[in-house]
Write a protein that holds these residues in place. Structure first.
Motif, PDB file in Angstrom:
ATOM      1  N   ALA A 249      -4.467  40.794  88.853  1.00 30.30           N
ATOM      2  CA  ALA A 249      -3.482  39.767  88.477  1.00 30.30           C
ATOM      3  C   ALA A 249      -2.122  40.171  89.031  1.00 30.30           C
ATOM      4  CB  ALA A 249      -3.421  39.618  86.963  1.00 30.30           C
ATOM      5  N   PRO A 250      -1.882  39.900  90.325  1.00 34.25           N
ATOM      6  CA  PRO A 250      -0.646  40.362  90.970  1.00 34.25           C
ATOM      7  C   PRO A 250       0.574  39.501  90.660  1.00 34.25           C
ATOM      8  CG  PRO A 250      -1.977  39.158  92.545  1.00 34.25           C
ATOM      9  CD  PRO A 250      -2.782  39.223  91.271  1.00 34.25           C
ATOM     10  N   TYR A 251       0.448  38.589  89.709  1.00 39.21           N
ATOM     11  CA  TYR A 251       1.545  37.680  89.409  1.00 39.21           C
ATOM     12  C   TYR A 251       2.227  38.011  88.084  1.00 39.21           C
ATOM     13  CZ  TYR A 251      -0.336  34.705  93.101  1.00 39.21           C
ATOM     14  OH  TYR A 251      -0.775  34.226  94.306  1.00 39.21           O
ATOM     15  N   LYS A 252       3.497  37.675  88.005  1.00 38.87           N
ATOM     16  CA  LYS A 252       4.249  37.674  86.755  1.00 38.87           C
ATOM     17  C   LYS A 252       4.782  36.269  86.530  1.00 38.87           C
ATOM     18  CE  LYS A 252       6.021  42.431  86.398  1.00 38.87           C
ATOM     19  NZ  LYS A 252       7.246  43.259  86.300  1.00 38.87           N
ATOM     20  N   THR A 253       5.161  36.011  85.285  1.00 43.43           N
ATOM     21  CA  THR A 253       5.779  34.727  84.959  1.00 43.43           C
ATOM     22  C   THR A 253       7.191  34.972  84.430  1.00 43.43           C
ATOM     23  OG1 THR A 253       3.673  33.664  84.437  1.00 43.43           O
ATOM     24  CG2 THR A 253       5.660  32.657  83.518  1.00 43.43           C
ATOM     25  N   LEU A 254       8.142  34.241  84.984  1.00 42.32           N
ATOM     26  CA  LEU A 254       9.525  34.311  84.517  1.00 42.32           C
ATOM     27  C   LEU A 254       9.853  32.991  83.819  1.00 42.32           C
ATOM     28  CD1 LEU A 254      12.347  35.709  84.466  1.00 42.32           C
ATOM     29  CD2 LEU A 254      12.832  34.467  86.602  1.00 42.32           C
ATOM     30  N   ALA A 255      10.125  33.074  82.519  1.00 44.45           N
ATOM     31  CA  ALA A 255      10.538  31.895  81.759  1.00 44.45           C
ATOM     32  C   ALA A 255      12.061  31.921  81.626  1.00 44.45           C
ATOM     33  CB  ALA A 255       9.883  31.892  80.383  1.00 44.45           C
ATOM     34  N   VAL A 256      12.695  30.855  82.032  1.00 42.38           N
ATOM     35  CA  VAL A 256      14.164  30.786  82.070  1.00 42.38           C
ATOM     36  C   VAL A 256      14.649  29.695  81.127  1.00 42.38           C
ATOM     37  CG1 VAL A 256      16.181  30.402  83.507  1.00 42.38           C
ATOM     38  CG2 VAL A 256      14.194  31.586  84.460  1.00 42.38           C
ATOM     39  N   GLU A 257      15.576  30.048  80.253  1.00 44.22           N
ATOM     40  CA  GLU A 257      16.256  29.051  79.419  1.00 44.22           C
ATOM     41  C   GLU A 257      17.618  28.783  80.048  1.00 44.22           C
ATOM     42  OE1 GLU A 257      17.890  28.284  74.856  1.00 44.22           O
ATOM     43  OE2 GLU A 257      16.907  30.195  75.382  1.00 44.22           O
TER      44      GLU A 257
END
Length: 323
Positions: A249-257
């Motif tokens: 799983a070479p991905y990350k998730t960035l959640a931005v407010e």
């Protein structure tokens, strides 16, 4: 130094194939059709001294069969297991004296004795020197607080107390290898904490090599740096947990407010969710760092808060199971 060497390990079972209905039953009286079940197929791996290794797989994957061959209980169809250089089947008595085994649903404690009397019985069975026995019991008490329950009859122990007793029983004869099969199953938060603390400390104090089979992902995350995954009796993955996460799983998730609803695109990240002032980006860890992505997004949009999400270990294992 390799404590355990598994070489081309294979286990097959031959069962009679039964026909359906009366016609099939009559046919079986005359013709016995055999079916071969491949429980374990050509497994190869080594485990070094002092490692804590998670040995996992879905139900029916061949985990228990492999552990039983590694501990000398089952004889392989072909291949071999060496424990400290000795064949686990040909030198079973010698090998077993250097192994500790704890099964979550089974106990080696005597149901009719006090816990301390069970330990004494095991001391005589393993012919443990009195000084070594006392030293090991003192170490176990420091880690697990066993003295507070040592005079309680085994039948009156709670599940967590009995598991603590089983762990002590498995370590009294100073084994260099400890097999733990679902050691935290059914335990509450406090019970799991105590067992995990024991595993960490006995590994540090005694340099015990530990092979852990579990479905509890918390055990894996807190204890194991290396993961061996089998499925359908075959090796699927073997490596460092962190490396496995990066590769599978070479991905990350960035959640931005955001301060407003203005979400911007980025060439190295996929904007896969945008609703109101919340935007989520998926990006490859080897392409850009989270810090870089946040910095570059902030030049184009007013960011209020951010959250970074890694792939969870259950996602990694689920993907590995389906390989």
């Amino acid at each position: 130094m390799a404590v355990i060497e598994v070489k081309h390990l294979t286990k097959e079972y031959h069962i009679t194939k039964k026909g359906k209905g009366l016609k099939g039953a009559l046919r079986n009286l005359v013709i016995n059709e055999k079916q071969t079940i491949h429980a374990v197929s050509d497994l190869n791996f080594t485990i070094e001294k002092g490692e804590i290794v998670a040995f996992i797989g879905p139900n029916g994957a061949g985990k228990s069969t492999t552990v039983k061959m590694m501990s000398g209980i089952l004889t392989p169809t072909s291949g071999e297991v060496l424990v400290n250089g000795r064949n686990a089947q040909k030198n079973r008595k010698t090998v077993v004296r250097d192994l500790g085994v704890v099964f979550g649903q089974r106990s080696q404690l005597n149901w009719d004795l006090r816990l301390g009397e069970s330990f004494e019985l095991l001391r005589h069975i393993y012919q443990i020197d009195a000084a070594v026995y006392k030293e090991n019991l003192d170490i176990m008490n420091q880690i697990l607080g066993i003295n507070e329950i040592i005079d309680i009859p085994v039948r009156q122990l709670s599940l967590g107390q009995r598991m603590r007793g089983d762990l002590v029983a498995a370590m009294l004869h100073s084994p260099s290898v400890l097999f733990l099969d679902e050691p935290t199953i059914g335990l509450d938060v406090e019970g799991k904490y105590a067992i995990r603390k024991f595993i960490r400390e006995i590994n540090q104090v005694k340099k015990t090599t530990i092979i852990l089979t579990t479905h509890d992902l918390g055990d894996i995350q807190e204890l194991c740096e290396r993961l061996i995954i089998i499925n359908h009796g075959r090796l699927v993955e073997d490596g460092a947990l962190t490396e496995m996460v990066d590769r599978i799983a070479p991905y990350k998730t960035l959640a931005v407010e955001l301060y407003d609803d203005h979400a911007v695109e980025h060439e190295k990240a996929e904007l896969f969710f945008h609703e109101g002032n919340i935007a989520k980006y998926r990006f490859r860890k080897d392409s850009i760092t989270a810090a870089q992505l946040i910095q570059e997004l902030s030049t184009q949009a007013a960011i209020k808060d951010v959250t970074i999400e890694e792939a969870s270990i259950d996602d990694i294992i689920r993907i590995a199971y389906h390989q």
